[in-house]
Design a protein around this motif. Structure first.
Motif, PDB file in Angstrom:
ATOM      1  N   ASP A 290       1.099  -1.194   0.292  1.00 42.44           N
ATOM      2  CA  ASP A 290      -0.294   0.070  -0.004  1.00 42.44           C
ATOM      3  C   ASP A 290       1.284   1.163   0.145  1.00 42.44           C
ATOM      4  O   ASP A 290       0.815   1.864   1.009  1.00 42.44           O
ATOM      5  CB  ASP A 290      -0.676   0.029   1.067  1.00 42.44           C
ATOM      6  CG  ASP A 290      -1.735   1.051   0.840  1.00 42.44           C
ATOM      7  OD1 ASP A 290      -1.786   2.059   0.059  1.00 42.44           O
ATOM      8  OD2 ASP A 290      -2.529   1.500   2.103  1.00 42.44           O
ATOM      9  N   LEU A 291       1.204   1.172  -1.210  1.00 42.56           N
ATOM     10  CA  LEU A 291       2.594   2.527  -1.392  1.00 42.56           C
ATOM     11  C   LEU A 291       1.966   3.874  -2.273  1.00 42.56           C
ATOM     12  O   LEU A 291       0.894   4.061  -2.902  1.00 42.56           O
ATOM     13  CB  LEU A 291       3.056   2.383  -2.032  1.00 42.56           C
ATOM     14  CG  LEU A 291       4.221   0.938  -1.458  1.00 42.56           C
ATOM     15  CD1 LEU A 291       5.114  -0.170  -2.326  1.00 42.56           C
ATOM     16  CD2 LEU A 291       4.829   1.110  -0.742  1.00 42.56           C
ATOM     17  N   ASN A 292       2.423   5.017  -2.040  1.00 42.25           N
ATOM     18  CA  ASN A 292       2.575   6.210  -2.920  1.00 42.25           C
ATOM     19  C   ASN A 292       3.784   6.451  -3.607  1.00 42.25           C
ATOM     20  O   ASN A 292       4.101   7.258  -2.582  1.00 42.25           O
ATOM     21  CB  ASN A 292       2.027   7.349  -2.289  1.00 42.25           C
ATOM     22  CG  ASN A 292       0.994   8.104  -2.825  1.00 42.25           C
ATOM     23  OD1 ASN A 292       2.342   9.070  -2.686  1.00 42.25           O
ATOM     24  ND2 ASN A 292       0.174   8.200  -3.978  1.00 42.25           N
ATOM     25  N   TYR A 293       3.464   7.119  -4.643  1.00 41.11           N
ATOM     26  CA  TYR A 293       5.036   7.345  -4.594  1.00 41.11           C
ATOM     27  C   TYR A 293       4.804   8.814  -5.265  1.00 41.11           C
ATOM     28  O   TYR A 293       3.591   9.691  -5.965  1.00 41.11           O
ATOM     29  CB  TYR A 293       5.546   6.793  -5.926  1.00 41.11           C
ATOM     30  CG  TYR A 293       6.027   5.320  -5.354  1.00 41.11           C
ATOM     31  CD1 TYR A 293       7.281   4.955  -6.077  1.00 41.11           C
ATOM     32  CD2 TYR A 293       5.122   4.282  -5.403  1.00 41.11           C
ATOM     33  CE1 TYR A 293       7.782   3.646  -4.972  1.00 41.11           C
ATOM     34  CE2 TYR A 293       5.400   3.108  -5.076  1.00 41.11           C
ATOM     35  CZ  TYR A 293       6.628   2.654  -4.717  1.00 41.11           C
ATOM     36  OH  TYR A 293       7.565   1.506  -4.757  1.00 41.11           O
ATOM     37  N   ARG A 294       6.025  10.058  -5.066  1.00 36.16           N
ATOM     38  CA  ARG A 294       5.017  11.254  -5.543  1.00 36.16           C
ATOM     39  C   ARG A 294       6.557  11.773  -6.495  1.00 36.16           C
ATOM     40  O   ARG A 294       7.427  11.192  -5.569  1.00 36.16           O
ATOM     41  CB  ARG A 294       5.042  11.991  -4.154  1.00 36.16           C
ATOM     42  CG  ARG A 294       3.638  11.912  -3.617  1.00 36.16           C
ATOM     43  CD  ARG A 294       2.049  12.482  -3.893  1.00 36.16           C
ATOM     44  NE  ARG A 294       1.537  12.383  -3.408  1.00 36.16           N
ATOM     45  CZ  ARG A 294       0.710  13.152  -2.439  1.00 36.16           C
ATOM     46  NH1 ARG A 294       1.061  14.834  -2.998  1.00 36.16           N
ATOM     47  NH2 ARG A 294      -0.424  12.722  -1.671  1.00 36.16           N
TER      48      ARG A 294
ATOM     49  N   ASP B 206      14.588  15.239 -11.358  1.00 32.96           N
ATOM     50  CA  ASP B 206      14.018  14.568 -10.489  1.00 32.96           C
ATOM     51  C   ASP B 206      14.256  14.338  -8.795  1.00 32.96           C
ATOM     52  O   ASP B 206      15.217  14.220  -8.713  1.00 32.96           O
ATOM     53  CB  ASP B 206      13.683  12.864 -11.297  1.00 32.96           C
ATOM     54  CG  ASP B 206      13.035  13.099 -12.574  1.00 32.96           C
ATOM     55  OD1 ASP B 206      11.798  12.936 -12.674  1.00 32.96           O
ATOM     56  OD2 ASP B 206      14.226  12.822 -13.600  1.00 32.96           O
ATOM     57  N   PHE B 207      12.500  14.392  -8.399  1.00 32.32           N
ATOM     58  CA  PHE B 207      12.792  13.996  -6.905  1.00 32.32           C
ATOM     59  C   PHE B 207      11.880  13.622  -6.276  1.00 32.32           C
ATOM     60  O   PHE B 207      10.436  14.299  -6.992  1.00 32.32           O
ATOM     61  CB  PHE B 207      13.175  15.498  -6.537  1.00 32.32           C
ATOM     62  CG  PHE B 207      12.796  16.539  -5.909  1.00 32.32           C
ATOM     63  CD1 PHE B 207      11.248  16.934  -5.444  1.00 32.32           C
ATOM     64  CD2 PHE B 207      12.463  17.327  -7.548  1.00 32.32           C
ATOM     65  CE1 PHE B 207      11.170  18.466  -5.018  1.00 32.32           C
ATOM     66  CE2 PHE B 207      11.851  18.641  -7.151  1.00 32.32           C
ATOM     67  CZ  PHE B 207      11.114  18.796  -6.286  1.00 32.32           C
ATOM     68  N   GLY B 208      11.683  12.310  -5.653  1.00 29.92           N
ATOM     69  CA  GLY B 208      10.583  11.749  -5.036  1.00 29.92           C
ATOM     70  C   GLY B 208      10.719  11.244  -3.437  1.00 29.92           C
ATOM     71  O   GLY B 208      11.476  11.722  -3.007  1.00 29.92           O
ATOM     72  N   LYS B 209       9.325  11.325  -2.969  1.00 27.63           N
ATOM     73  CA  LYS B 209       8.682  10.969  -1.558  1.00 27.63           C
ATOM     74  C   LYS B 209       8.422   9.467  -2.223  1.00 27.63           C
ATOM     75  O   LYS B 209       7.257   9.412  -2.831  1.00 27.63           O
ATOM     76  CB  LYS B 209       8.282  12.305  -1.199  1.00 27.63           C
ATOM     77  CG  LYS B 209       7.773  11.291   0.118  1.00 27.63           C
ATOM     78  CD  LYS B 209       9.212  11.594   1.683  1.00 27.63           C
ATOM     79  CE  LYS B 209       7.580  11.120   2.339  1.00 27.63           C
ATOM     80  NZ  LYS B 209       8.893  10.526   3.014  1.00 27.63           N
ATOM     81  N   VAL B 210       8.470   8.539  -1.106  1.00 30.82           N
ATOM     82  CA  VAL B 210       8.091   7.447  -1.328  1.00 30.82           C
ATOM     83  C   VAL B 210       8.032   7.116   0.248  1.00 30.82           C
ATOM     84  O   VAL B 210       8.740   7.205   1.107  1.00 30.82           O
ATOM     85  CB  VAL B 210       8.764   6.498  -1.745  1.00 30.82           C
ATOM     86  CG1 VAL B 210       8.325   5.114  -1.776  1.00 30.82           C
ATOM     87  CG2 VAL B 210       9.790   6.942  -3.950  1.00 30.82           C
ATOM     88  N   SER B 211       5.910   6.909   0.354  1.00 30.79           N
ATOM     89  CA  SER B 211       5.597   6.265   1.317  1.00 30.79           C
ATOM     90  C   SER B 211       4.726   5.677   1.965  1.00 30.79           C
ATOM     91  O   SER B 211       4.128   4.801   0.086  1.00 30.79           O
ATOM     92  CB  SER B 211       4.910   7.692   2.081  1.00 30.79           C
ATOM     93  OG  SER B 211       3.614   8.039   1.393  1.00 30.79           O
ATOM     94  N   GLY B 212       4.305   5.215   2.842  1.00 22.07           N
ATOM     95  CA  GLY B 212       3.129   3.836   2.258  1.00 22.07           C
ATOM     96  C   GLY B 212       3.386   2.467   3.657  1.00 22.07           C
ATOM     97  O   GLY B 212       4.636   2.411   4.758  1.00 22.07           O
TER      98      GLY B 212
END
Length: 835
Positions: A499-503, A527-533
């Motif tokens: 159950d993940l979200n990628y910004r 590119d810069f990103g945030k991964v959470s979940g």
């Protein structure tokens, strides 16, 4: 990444607006040598570049396919359509759920398309193309609403889109420029599959136009399953309003479609590793039979993601559901050309695959899974309850398979994407400076539930495969309704929930200076990103418990398989919580030698951010969600290319040399020396070099479209298996080629679509060969009267046994390997009415 850092990056990009420019220059802006004859038709290209350009004025390698050509290919599988584009290698069984696609020798370690991004109308279908059991191709279809497919290989793809270092393929919809519509009815002539396509477009007023199209299909399909394995369709709609110097366009799409999973199935092999001979097993032909499900293998008990008893219907196959809404706008404001694309898509579905892990004769299977004295009996079908004689050659082959039943519930692959850019042309000296800058933002959900198990079934043709029960010598069933275990090999491994979200955020820009026939440009992206979940699964480690006794069939008795059901440790989640960032750049030069000829060269560095494959490994700490190896956050790709483009009336020829290298940390399903299924962890670097050729030759009613890609790829380093260093990556042939000769008049068109590949290695150990093949698919289109067209397509007319992947490293003692094949001969007839 902190908010302050993100703000600074965005501010820097906006401040630098005047310093960036488009990669290419309009054809009208260049000065060319005068040509004695009228110029050939220009090919405008818009994908993966700052601005639409004629291909001879761009320092890129690109190709296009229009809807008319796709109609002649003989199949509407996305992967097989892409196989007609030079440089792209695709593995498919003929449907869209289980595919693997790559480009220019970049590694194809697993399913999906890791380094190649697939777009629809200029925005990615999914941010990541290789999410397990949710390949991008599953959520895309071709129909009469498709106008054109554009593909860019390497080049500025690294800087004008995120997660696309290898290239971009863009499926572009019709937008109502041409008034009128069409209805096409198609049917299999040697198989049961009916399909209806439609499209209509036109003007509502002087400033407003629209297009609506889609399809519906239903039937068993080209391989016998015993039920309607294909069922569903899609509708797409767009409306465009012209406003002064620009336009606003609204897009909408609804897709709900089911397909069977034509995965790996048992195939007989003899000979030697270097010169193997593959053939269908008696009573089962992989070109026209399938084992994913059948009329006698449908629903079985299981557990849902809350550990409650549920039912799994394997006949659902691979189901894809998409509801999307998007807006595109473009205007000229104060000398700037501004554009914005935004789309929200709700995506869900399911994935069902049956992968044989061991295929054995009846006596050996009974011994292996029931012990000495065990027997087998049918659990379903017309012979349900009947014992199978050890000497019986059931189905002509006497074989029973233990299968890994791979089921994934795609709860959400929802995504939101926005791409804003602006460009301006400045007069500078004797030339023109074009500047472009933009900002990209996306949010991608990855919400998946894995439910794996093992079952036993026979290898029967015609969709008649049935579940088999194993009975121990004392009469105790070792299986339940054909299910050997409610968990992979009776354990809790790979029973998971993601159950993940990628910004993803990315400022980007480019600068190009053009003077006369010379254009020099560069582009940059960060590119810069945030991964959470959260993650759930016993194989996260610790004291997590992943097995429980559950009465799944609710008969009041806990059977053997029910005593160890794989469950999720819901009270002990793992976490994902990390940031990443990387820069991409591309520099290129294009020189127009004369009206028909140009030269170009380019060097690029891009990357692809990692998605779900990082988790459930030492790379991520499940307690904190942080990376233990920062380098695993993304895979860098370096590329160099150069070529010549020639075009005059009746002849187009593009030749490009390329080099690429990358690093990849991944998982791939392979096999050990015995042929048993094995999951392999890889941590490697690769390189590839080669040449692409693409040509179109026309003379009167005759034409020939050709393409070929010669590639030499190798594994440069391997941290987990040093013996693989220097080997050719699995499934990588030296040569792939395409050709479409045709003869076309006002009354009829006749020709053939030809695809071929030389041999390759089945696995990275470079022992067992996969044979070469050539697929010939003739077509005939007849137009007996105005607005009516009759078509006949014969895909794989010579019924070639074409293996796209083999799951064994060497010929096993059993002489049976798992292989994925293309469909056999498949003849389809259709009639199209235009109005």
């Amino acid at each position: 990444m902190t908010k302050t850092k993100a703000f600074l990056l965005v501010s820097a990009a906006l401040f630098a607006l005047p310093a960036y420019a488009s990669e290419e220059t309009d054809a009208s802006d260049r000065t060319s040598g005068g040509a004695a004859e009228a110029p050939a038709k220009k090919q405008s290209f818009t994908t993966g570049v700052a601005k639409g350009r004629d291909l001879l004025d761009t320092a890129i390698s690109a190709s296009t396919l229009d809807e008319a050509e796709i109609q002649k290919i003989g199949t509407r599988s996305i992967a097989e359509v892409l196989s007609n584009i030079p440089g792209i290698r695709a593995e498919t069984g003929g449907t869209d759920g289980l595919t693997a696609i790559t480009i220019r020798g970049l590694p194809l370690a697993a399913d999906g398309s890791k380094f190649l991004q697939i777009q629809e109308d200029g925005l990615p279908v999914l941010e990541f193309g290789d999410v397990h059991f949710a390949a991008t191709t599953a959520f895309l279809r071709t129909d009469l609403s498709l106008s054109q497919v554009q593909a860019i290989r390497g080049g500025s793809a690294s800087t004008f889109s995120s997660n696309s270092p290898g290239g971009i393929v863009n499926f572009i919809s019709k937008t109502g420029e041409e008034e009128g519509g069409m209805i096409q009815l198609s049917s299999g002539l040697d198989h049961e599959l009916g399909r209806a396509d439609f499209n209509y477009g036109g003007r509502l007023s002087e400033s407003m136009r629209f297009n609506i199209g889609g399809f519906y299909r239903q039937g068993e399909g080209p391989r016998a399953s015993g039920y309607n394995a294909f069922r569903g369709g899609q509708v797409k709609f767009n409306i465009t309003k012209t406003l002064g110097s620009g336009f606003v366009r609204l897009y909408a799409k609804y897709l709900d479609d089911r397909e069977p999973n034509y995965g790996l199935v048992p195939v007989r092999v003899s000979g030697t590793n270097s010169d193997p001979d593959y053939a269908p097993l008696p009573g089962f032909d992989p070109r026209r039979d399938t084992l994913t499900a059948s009329r006698y293998r449908g629903a079985t008990p299981t557990v849902d993601q809350d550990n409650n008893p549920a039912t799994l219907d394997r006949r659902e196959g691979n189901r894809s559901k998409v509801a999307s809404l998007g807006v595109e706008a473009q205007f000229d404001v104060a000398g700037w050309s501004l554009s914005n694309r935004v789309r929200y898509a709700r995506i869900s579905g399911s994935y069902n695959e049956t992968l044989p892990s061991a295929t054995l004769p009846v006596p050996a299977f009974a011994m292996a899974f029931g012990g000495p004295g065990a027997s087998l009996r049918y659990a379903t079908g017309p012979n349900a309850g009947a014992t199978i004689s050890p000497a019986s050659a059931i189905n002509g082959n006497g074989l029973v398979a233990n299968a890994l039943d791979l089921n994934a519930r795609i709860n959400s692959m929802d995504n939101f994407t926005n791409d804003l850019r602006g460009s301006r042309v400045w007069e500078l000296g004797n030339g023109k400076l074009t500047t472009t800058a933009g900002f990209y933002a996306s949010s991608q959900d990855v919400d998946l539930y894995y439910d794996f198990g093992n079952s036993a079934y026979d290898l029967a043709s015609g969709g008649n495969s049935a579940f088999i029960d194993v009975i121990a010598a004392n009469g105790t069933p070792a299986s339940q309704g054909g299910v050997l275990s409610y968990g992979i090999f009776g354990g809790s491994g790979y029973h998971r929930r993601y159950d993940l979200n990628y910004r993803v955020y990315a400022p980007y820009g480019s600068v190009n200076y053009q003077q006369g026939p010379l254009a020099v440009g560069a582009s940059l992206r960060y590119d810069f990103g945030k991964v959470s979940g959260t993650l759930y699964g016993a194989d996260l480690g610790g004291n997590r418990v992943g097995l429980a006794a559950i009465d799944l069939n609710r008969d009041g008795v806990i059977s053997g398989p029910e005593s160890a059901v794989a469950v999720l440790p819901l009270a002990q989640p793992g976490f994902a919580d990390y940031d990443y960032g990387y820069a991409s750049y591309s520099v290129g030069v294009n020189y127009r030698l004369a009206e028909p000829v140009s030269l170009f060269a380019r060097y690029s560095r891009g990357a692809r951010a990692s998605a779900d494959r990082l988790f459930f490994s030492p790379t991520v700490n499940p307690a904190s969600g942080k990376l233990t190896d920062e380098s695993a956050a993304y895979a860098p790709v370096k590329q160099a290319e150069g070529g010549i483009k020639f075009r005059k009336p009746g002849m187009t020829l593009f030749v490009t040399g390329f080099w690429a290298s990358t690093k990849d940390k991944n998982l791939q399903i392979g096999a050990d020396a015995t042929g048993a299924v094995a999951l392999i962890t890889i941590d490697r670097s690769y390189s590839a070099k080669g040449v692409e050729v693409e040509g179109l030759f026309e003379r009167g009613p005759l034409s020939l479209r050709v393409g070929a890609t010669y590639t030499k790829a190798k594994i440069d380093s391997d941290r987990t298996d040093p013996t693989a260093v220097g080997n050719t990556p699995r499934h990588q042939p030296d040569l792939i080629f395409q050709a479409m000769p045709q003869y076309q008049t006002g009354l009829f068109s006749v020709g053939a679509n030809i695809l071929g590949t030389t041999s390759s290695y089945a696995q990275d150990s470079n022992l067992l060969k996969q044979p070469s093949y050539v697929i010939v698919s003739p077509f005939l289109q007849v137009r007996p009267t105005a607005r009516v067209e009759l078509s006949l397509n014969a895909y794989n007319v010579f019924d070639k046994l074409a293996l796209v992947q083999v799951g064994s490293a060497a010929i096993p003692a059993s002489g049976i390997v798992n292989a994925q094949t293309l469909n056999g001969r498949t003849i389809t007839g259709s009639v199209r009415f235009s109005f």
